[in-house]
Design a protein around this motif. Structure first.
Motif, PDB file in Angstrom:
ATOM      1  N   ASN A 228       0.742  -1.207  -0.002  1.00  0.00           N
ATOM      2  CA  ASN A 228       0.088  -0.173   0.021  1.00  0.00           C
ATOM      3  C   ASN A 228       0.816   1.180   0.066  1.00  0.00           C
ATOM      4  OD1 ASN A 228      -2.647   0.996   0.097  1.00  0.00           O
ATOM      5  ND2 ASN A 228      -1.823   1.826   2.156  1.00  0.00           N
ATOM      6  N   LYS A 229       0.563   2.165  -0.915  1.00  0.00           N
ATOM      7  CA  LYS A 229       1.126   3.699  -0.778  1.00  0.00           C
ATOM      8  C   LYS A 229       0.178   4.485  -1.015  1.00  0.00           C
ATOM      9  CE  LYS A 229       5.144   6.429  -2.237  1.00  0.00           C
ATOM     10  NZ  LYS A 229       6.317   6.640  -3.247  1.00  0.00           N
ATOM     11  N   VAL A 230      -0.256   5.373  -0.169  1.00  0.00           N
ATOM     12  CA  VAL A 230      -1.170   6.541  -0.337  1.00  0.00           C
ATOM     13  C   VAL A 230      -0.570   7.831  -0.016  1.00  0.00           C
ATOM     14  CG1 VAL A 230      -3.127   4.739  -0.013  1.00  0.00           C
ATOM     15  CG2 VAL A 230      -2.081   5.777   2.126  1.00  0.00           C
ATOM     16  N   SER A 231      -1.387   8.675  -0.257  1.00  0.00           N
ATOM     17  CA  SER A 231      -1.026  10.441  -0.017  1.00  0.00           C
ATOM     18  C   SER A 231      -2.259  10.851   0.692  1.00  0.00           C
ATOM     19  CB  SER A 231      -0.641  11.003  -0.989  1.00  0.00           C
ATOM     20  OG  SER A 231       0.581  10.821  -1.817  1.00  0.00           O
ATOM     21  N   VAL A 232      -1.984  11.487   1.883  1.00  0.00           N
ATOM     22  CA  VAL A 232      -3.151  11.924   2.693  1.00  0.00           C
ATOM     23  C   VAL A 232      -2.926  13.636   2.792  1.00  0.00           C
ATOM     24  CG1 VAL A 232      -4.278  11.868   4.943  1.00  0.00           C
ATOM     25  CG2 VAL A 232      -3.024   9.806   4.106  1.00  0.00           C
ATOM     26  N   THR A 233      -4.123  14.307   2.396  1.00  0.00           N
ATOM     27  CA  THR A 233      -3.998  15.513   2.364  1.00  0.00           C
ATOM     28  C   THR A 233      -4.681  16.183   3.537  1.00  0.00           C
ATOM     29  OG1 THR A 233      -4.391  15.768  -0.183  1.00  0.00           O
ATOM     30  CG2 THR A 233      -4.680  17.547   1.570  1.00  0.00           C
ATOM     31  N   GLU A 234      -3.604  16.710   4.439  1.00  0.00           N
ATOM     32  CA  GLU A 234      -4.067  17.086   5.782  1.00  0.00           C
ATOM     33  C   GLU A 234      -4.164  18.743   5.986  1.00  0.00           C
ATOM     34  OE1 GLU A 234      -1.830  13.683   8.226  1.00  0.00           O
ATOM     35  OE2 GLU A 234      -0.992  15.339   8.001  1.00  0.00           O
ATOM     36  N   ASN A 235      -5.218  19.227   6.654  1.00  0.00           N
ATOM     37  CA  ASN A 235      -5.543  20.767   6.855  1.00  0.00           C
ATOM     38  C   ASN A 235      -5.571  20.957   7.957  1.00  0.00           C
ATOM     39  OD1 ASN A 235      -6.376  21.665   3.709  1.00  0.00           O
ATOM     40  ND2 ASN A 235      -7.596  19.966   4.157  1.00  0.00           N
ATOM     41  N   PHE A 236      -4.812  21.999   8.383  1.00  0.00           N
ATOM     42  CA  PHE A 236      -4.508  22.179   9.677  1.00  0.00           C
ATOM     43  C   PHE A 236      -5.012  23.972  10.168  1.00  0.00           C
ATOM     44  CE2 PHE A 236      -1.714  18.852   9.564  1.00  0.00           C
ATOM     45  CZ  PHE A 236      -1.568  18.468  10.821  1.00  0.00           C
ATOM     46  N   VAL A 237      -5.745  24.199  11.078  1.00  0.00           N
ATOM     47  CA  VAL A 237      -6.376  25.532  11.369  1.00  0.00           C
ATOM     48  C   VAL A 237      -5.886  25.761  12.792  1.00  0.00           C
ATOM     49  CG1 VAL A 237      -8.065  27.119  11.594  1.00  0.00           C
ATOM     50  CG2 VAL A 237      -8.014  25.502   9.730  1.00  0.00           C
ATOM     51  N   ASP A 238      -5.156  26.978  13.083  1.00  0.00           N
ATOM     52  CA  ASP A 238      -4.576  27.284  14.507  1.00  0.00           C
ATOM     53  C   ASP A 238      -3.840  25.927  15.013  1.00  0.00           C
ATOM     54  OD1 ASP A 238      -5.946  29.758  14.543  1.00  0.00           O
ATOM     55  OD2 ASP A 238      -7.789  28.838  15.086  1.00  0.00           O
ATOM     56  N   LYS A 239      -3.012  25.545  13.980  1.00  0.00           N
ATOM     57  CA  LYS A 239      -2.145  24.314  14.506  1.00  0.00           C
ATOM     58  C   LYS A 239      -3.039  22.985  14.785  1.00  0.00           C
ATOM     59  CE  LYS A 239       1.747  27.605  15.779  1.00  0.00           C
ATOM     60  NZ  LYS A 239       2.565  27.961  16.650  1.00  0.00           N
TER      61      LYS A 239
END
Length: 227
Positions: free
Chosen positions: A146-157
């Motif tokens: 398995n190889k996947v990319s995960v988009t992570e969004n941060f607000v106020d850390k």
């Protein structure tokens, strides 16, 4: 995919079964684990680079059972089945500025899991009683699960949302799950405990995309104990 899992389980059972013959030390069974660093090597001459090919280096670990066949006092043959987990985070320069200033940014996290089936020829040089330095070299069969990319969004850390892409090694994809590597390294052993460092060069092209080649090189530092 299910067939490949059955093969992995069968190899694992075989390794355990062979260890029963290790009472006379002609065959030794043990465990190995340690740090891994995966370094993809990409050559991409496509005019339109779509789909994109991830070439970011990843950090991780490996662990699993090993089997050592002692051919003589100095020569031996070692194999095993090692599970690998790698991960890494890529942040664009614009996002990095936002992270450092207002604590709101987006990043891409890559996760990779794979199995290694190495076959190493080992040559030991005695230094003292039960202490030796050894060299090793040989091929390794690698199969990526398995190889996947995960988009992570941060607000106020704080992580607010994340979305995971598809596994690039799914059937009928643009990437090959199977690889053959050739590598070598050096280590030191005291009784049944050993510490080693090695490097593996990827031989097969991991992508089926035209005008592109992707090879996986790995650096590993391992601690092992054989019974």
């Amino acid at each position: 995919m299910k067939t490949n899992r059955y093969i992995v389980v069968a190899i694992f059972i075989a390794l355990i079964g062979f260890s029963a013959y290790g009472q006379d030390k002609k065959v030794e069974f043990g465990l190995m684990g340690g740090y891994g660093y995966s370094m993809p090597r990409l050559k991409d001459t496509r005019t339109v680079k779509s789909p994109a090919i991830d070439q970011n280096s990843l950090n991780g670990f490996h662990a699993g059972p090993i089997l050592k066949f002692n051919l003589s006092e100095q020569m031996s043959l070692q194999t095993g089945l090692l599970f690998n987990y790698f991960s890494g985070v890529n942040i664009e320069s614009s996002m990095l500025k936002l992270k450092n200033t207002i604590g709101t940014w987006r990043q891409e996290r890559t996760k990779l899991t794979a199995f290694d089936l190495p076959l190493r020829v080992m040559y030991a040089v005695p230094l003292a009683d039960e202490l030796n330095v050894f060299l090793f070299a040989g091929p390794s069969l690698n199969y990526a699960i398995n190889k996947v990319s995960v988009t992570e969004n941060f607000v106020d850390k704080k992580l607010t949302t994340k979305s995971e892409g598809k596994n690039i090694y799914q059937s009928e994809g643009d990437f090959n799950a199977l690889d053959v590597q050739m590598g070598g390294g050096i280590g030191i052993q005291l009784m049944g405990l050993s510490l080693r460092g090695g490097y593996d060069w990827g031989i097969l092209n991991r992508t089926t995309l035209k005008d592109a080649s992707l090879r996986a090189n790995d650096l590993k530092i391992s601690l092992a104990y054989t019974f």
